[in-house]
Design a protein around this motif. Structure first.
Motif, PDB file in Angstrom:
ATOM      1  N   GLN A   1       0.819  -1.217   0.000  1.00 49.17           N
ATOM      2  CA  GLN A   1       0.000   0.000   0.000  1.00 49.17           C
ATOM      3  C   GLN A   1       0.854   1.269   0.000  1.00 49.17           C
ATOM      4  O   GLN A   1       0.351   2.359  -0.297  1.00 49.17           O
TER       5      GLN A   1
ATOM      6  N   LYS B   1       3.144   2.099  -2.085  1.00 46.69           N
ATOM      7  CA  LYS B   1       3.374   2.614  -3.439  1.00 46.69           C
ATOM      8  C   LYS B   1       2.292   3.603  -3.871  1.00 46.69           C
ATOM      9  O   LYS B   1       2.613   4.746  -4.230  1.00 46.69           O
ATOM     10  N   PRO B   2       1.002   3.233  -3.863  1.00 41.81           N
ATOM     11  CA  PRO B   2      -0.002   4.213  -4.298  1.00 41.81           C
ATOM     12  C   PRO B   2      -0.078   5.424  -3.361  1.00 41.81           C
ATOM     13  O   PRO B   2      -0.287   6.551  -3.825  1.00 41.81           O
TER      14      PRO B   2
ATOM     15  N   ILE C   1       2.718   7.751  -4.331  1.00 44.51           N
ATOM     16  CA  ILE C   1       2.423   8.433  -5.604  1.00 44.51           C
ATOM     17  C   ILE C   1       1.475   9.607  -5.371  1.00 44.51           C
ATOM     18  O   ILE C   1       1.689  10.703  -5.895  1.00 44.51           O
ATOM     19  N   VAL C   2       0.443   9.392  -4.566  1.00 42.42           N
ATOM     20  CA  VAL C   2      -0.520  10.462  -4.288  1.00 42.42           C
ATOM     21  C   VAL C   2       0.148  11.619  -3.548  1.00 42.42           C
ATOM     22  O   VAL C   2      -0.040  12.791  -3.899  1.00 42.42           O
TER      23      VAL C   2
ATOM     24  N   TYR D   1       2.500  13.529  -5.857  1.00 38.84           N
ATOM     25  CA  TYR D   1       1.719  14.369  -6.771  1.00 38.84           C
ATOM     26  C   TYR D   1       1.235  15.622  -6.052  1.00 38.84           C
ATOM     27  O   TYR D   1       1.324  16.728  -6.587  1.00 38.84           O
TER      28      TYR D   1
END
Length: 84
Positions: free
Chosen positions: A37, A39-40, A43-44, A47
């Motif tokens: 978990q 990784k996502p 990324i968020v 960003y």
């Protein structure tokens, strides 16, 4: 020394002669293996930081490793709180 470049419009910094690079890479991969978990979530957050121009350490922001380790720390602390 650090070389800055773009690969397919993605900014990349490459550091040479830094002994900690391979160790940190192994650490990151181990955390990702144990907690997919991350990784996502990373990324968020990356960003979010990029949208606010808070992702460049030279300008006072957080770099990729610092961002990742902050997220790891947060997740570990949440686990402790949830387990209590």
């Amino acid at each position: 020394p650090i070389v800055k470049c773009r690969i397919h419009s993605i900014p990349v910094d490459v550091s040479f002669e830094a002994e900690s690079g391979p160790r940190m890479s192994s650490l990151v991969l181990e955390h990702l293996r144990r907690t997919p978990q991350l990784k996502p979530l990373t990324i968020v957050v990356k960003y979010f930081l990029a949208q606010r121009e808070l992702n460049v350490p030279y300008d006072g922001g957080l770099g990729s490793l610092a961002t990742f380790l902050t997220i790891v720390s947060f997740v570990q602390q949440r686990r402790r709180v949830d387990a209590a």
